[in-house]
Each structure stands twice: as C-alpha cells, then as structure tokens.
Design a protein around this motif. Structure first.
Motif, PDB file in Angstrom:
ATOM      1  N   ILE A  55     -23.112   8.840  58.336  1.00 19.53           N
ATOM      2  CA  ILE A  55     -23.361  10.230  57.945  1.00 19.53           C
ATOM      3  C   ILE A  55     -24.449  10.320  56.877  1.00 19.53           C
ATOM      4  N   GLN A  59     -27.925  12.467  57.273  1.00 20.78           N
ATOM      5  CA  GLN A  59     -28.390  13.473  56.315  1.00 20.78           C
ATOM      6  C   GLN A  59     -29.774  13.123  55.784  1.00 20.78           C
ATOM      7  N   CYS A 156     -24.674  10.106  65.159  1.00 21.39           N
ATOM      8  CA  CYS A 156     -23.696   9.859  64.101  1.00 21.39           C
ATOM      9  C   CYS A 156     -22.312  10.221  64.648  1.00 21.39           C
ATOM     10  N   SER A 158     -19.564   8.723  63.206  1.00 18.83           N
ATOM     11  CA  SER A 158     -18.639   8.302  62.157  1.00 18.83           C
ATOM     12  C   SER A 158     -17.583   9.374  61.904  1.00 18.83           C
TER      13      SER A 158
END
Length: 365
Positions: A55, A59, A156, A158
């Motif tokens: 993550i 970002q 992503c 996760s």
C-alpha cells in the motif's frame, strides 16, 4: 466515473442466470495514466508486466503520477480511475459491447473504490449477485502507460477483501455456460474450488495466463491446472507463451499454441500488432490485427480480445470468425485510456465488423 453510493448489500440473483461468469476474487479499481519514461525507470521490476506492490508503494506511485503525467491532446483526461481487473474487463466488454448476459463472482468493500467498482459494473449491465461485501479495503492497481501505449501494472492486493474457496456454491454456477478466470497463484485455492464446482454444473472453463511474471515464477501449479484437462479454453499473449516453454528447445508462439492445445479444446496466443493464432482440434488459424492504428493504451487489449472471442464461441461461430471478432474488440479498447471501451469506440467496432462481414451483436441494432 464517480463513486456513487448504492444500496448494500447487493440483491440476490434474480431472473435469468448469466450466460458467462467471471471469477475475480477481489474487486479492483485501476488508476490508469500516461507517464514519461523517467517514472518507469525509477520503479523496480520489468516494464510491460505486472508485479504486486504494498500500500505504501501504491500511494508513492499515485503521488509521483502528478509530476510524471504526459499531456495528451487526444485525451483531455490524462488519468482515469475505473473498475478494473482482467476478468472484470472481459465481463464488462461482453455485456456492454456484445449484449451477452454476464456476471462477476468475487468480493468488494464498502469503501470509495468498492462503490466505484459496483457502480461502474452495474451501469454496464453486469450481474453482481455473486459479489459479496466484506470488511476491509478494495484492491487497487496503478497502470502506467508509456508514450508508445505499452502498459506496466502495479497491483496492490495487500489486505484487500477477497472471496474464499469455501464461499463458493453450486448455485453460483447453475445454468451458466462459461466461467472466465485469470491465473494467479494467490488465488489458487479459490480457482481450484471454482473449477471443481463449475465442472459439476457442466460449465466450461476459460483461463487467461495473466502475466509473464506469473507464468515464470509459478509455472508448476499452472501446468497442473492445464494438464488436469479441466481448462477448455486458454488465452496467452506472446510473452506468457514464451515463459510457458522456457527451457524447451522451441519457445515460439506456434510451439506454445500446440502445447496448450494438447490440454485445452481451444488455445489462443495473441501477438499484439501481429494479430493472433488459435487452434481447435486439428484446425489452426492465423488472423491479423485490425488496422494499423497506433495504440493509445494497451491496457485491456487481451481482456477485450477474450470478450469478442467468447461472443463468437457462444454464438457457435467458426474459429477464424471468433478470432476476427476478438481482434476487433481487442483493437477497440486500445483507442483510449483504460480497460473500458467508450461508446464511440464500440460504434467504431460495429462499423468495422460490418465491413468485414462479421456477425454484429444485436445490441448495436
């Protein structure tokens, strides 16, 4: 497309069962942007493939996009956030562009990304009665597109919400004809469960090989799936086909096609601007790509090829015509950013299909 608040949970299955189902254990949102090469040079992993990130890295990439986006005179929106995932792209293409009743089995979260996914797929006519709401985040993916239209994916997953194998039921598959899946080692348990139940219900299985990294790093369980004889249709692009035969004397696309055809009724290897080759039984066809247009963004090209090919299959069309329709739909999505075909580009495809004498979907009439 904004993330409108919709009633949750989703309604139970009503009316006609989807003709084609897609298994995408995690709903996913794509952040697609055209970027300069300096950003691609900074990130680890090979260009053109798909490599999972955490993550924090997701970002970081989203923040970096602000200073690396390429201006595009042809597209006023240099970045798009849309419902994504290979299977979702194929299923959305089947409903929106070909008028085939289709649905998704998977999980989403009641967050901004989950609501966007639900709204987008619902808007495009996809049956979401097999989509379950769970606590946690919805998966996301950054799709970096270079100046030549090549895309590099950084998903992503996760802690993302995900459908589990023990949540599948025979009711999910009843009265459907095809199940569309994408190979992923982290989804292996649910993939195997879905195959087992689908076969009990007489549903045919379509498998996409996902990415050259997935084939390279997790080839053994993939070969087990193929050699089981349960996969009826397999799609591979040229890079995935090469990885499938890595270590063999002959790794060209024709050799990969023959390998896949030993285990699957239908085998297809897409070759980008060189079209595709396909095999069913003893029949082998080679179909060129549609037109000479430069790709704006290759995201979803293989997914939409599968939409067109599956449309041809369920309509009982010959192998060559299935490939030609797949080539049309795959060539349609690369005309704009992201894995969703615009209404204007669907019209472009229908005109192309008419000129070539192909079966045009009733939805365009």
């Amino acid at each position: 497309m904004g993330a409108e608040v919709l009633p949750f949970p989703l309604p139970k299955k009503q009316g006609q069962a989807p003709l084609i189902l897609g298994l995408q254990p995690s709903a996913l949102v794509d952040h697609v942007a055209k970027v300069d090469c300096s950003l691609l040079d900074q990130i680890p992993g090979e260009r053109g493939g798909s490599q999972p990130v955490g993550i924090e890295e997701l970002q970081h990439l989203l923040n970096e996009l602000k200073t690396h986006i390429l201006p595009s005179p042809d597209d006023p929106s240099p970045m798009k956030t849309i419902a994504g995932g290979s299977v979702a792209n194929t299923i959305r293409g089947l409903t929106a562009g070909f008028g085939i009743t289709s649905g998704i089995i998977g999980a989403y979260a009641d967050d901004e990304q989950g609501r966007l996914f639900v709204h987008n797929m619902t808007y495009n006519g996809v049956n979401l009665s097999g989509l379950k709401m769970k606590q946690g985040p919805t998966a996301q993916c950054v799709c970096l597109v270079d100046a030549f239209g090549n895309r590099t994916m950084r998903p992503c997953l996760s802690n993302a919400v995900k459908l589990q194998a023990d949540e599948l039921t025979r009711e999910d598959f009843r009265d459907s004809k095809w199940l569309v899946m994408r190979y992923a080692v982290h989804n292996l348990e649910v993939i195997r469960a879905a195959i087992r139940i689908a076969k009990q219900e007489g549903v045919c299985i379509s498998l996409d090989l996902a990415s050259f990294e997935m084939v390279r790093n997790f080839k053994s369980p993939l070969l087990e799936l193929l050699e089981s004889g349960d996969i009826d249709l397999c799609f591979a692009n040229e890079d995935e086909a090469k990885e499938l035969l890595r270590g063999e004397q002959n790794t060209d696309p024709e050799a990969a096609l023959n390998f896949l055809a030993k285990h699957c009724q239908w085998a297809v290897v897409t070759l980008g601007s060189n079209g595709c080759i396909a095999k069913h039984g003893k029949e082998v066809v080679r179909v060129p790509a549609i037109g000479e247009m430069k790709a704006i963004d290759a995201t979803g090209a293989g997914d939409l090829f599968a939409s067109g090919f599956l449309f041809g299959l369920v309509k009982g069309l010959p192998l060559e015509e299935c490939c030609k329709i797949g080539s049309c739909s795959g060539g349609t999505v690369i005309r704009s950013l992201g894995g969703e075909v615009t209404p204007e580009n669907w019209q472009w495809m229908y005109k192309h299909m008419k000129v070539k004498g192909l079966l045009v979907p009733e939805i365009c009439q």
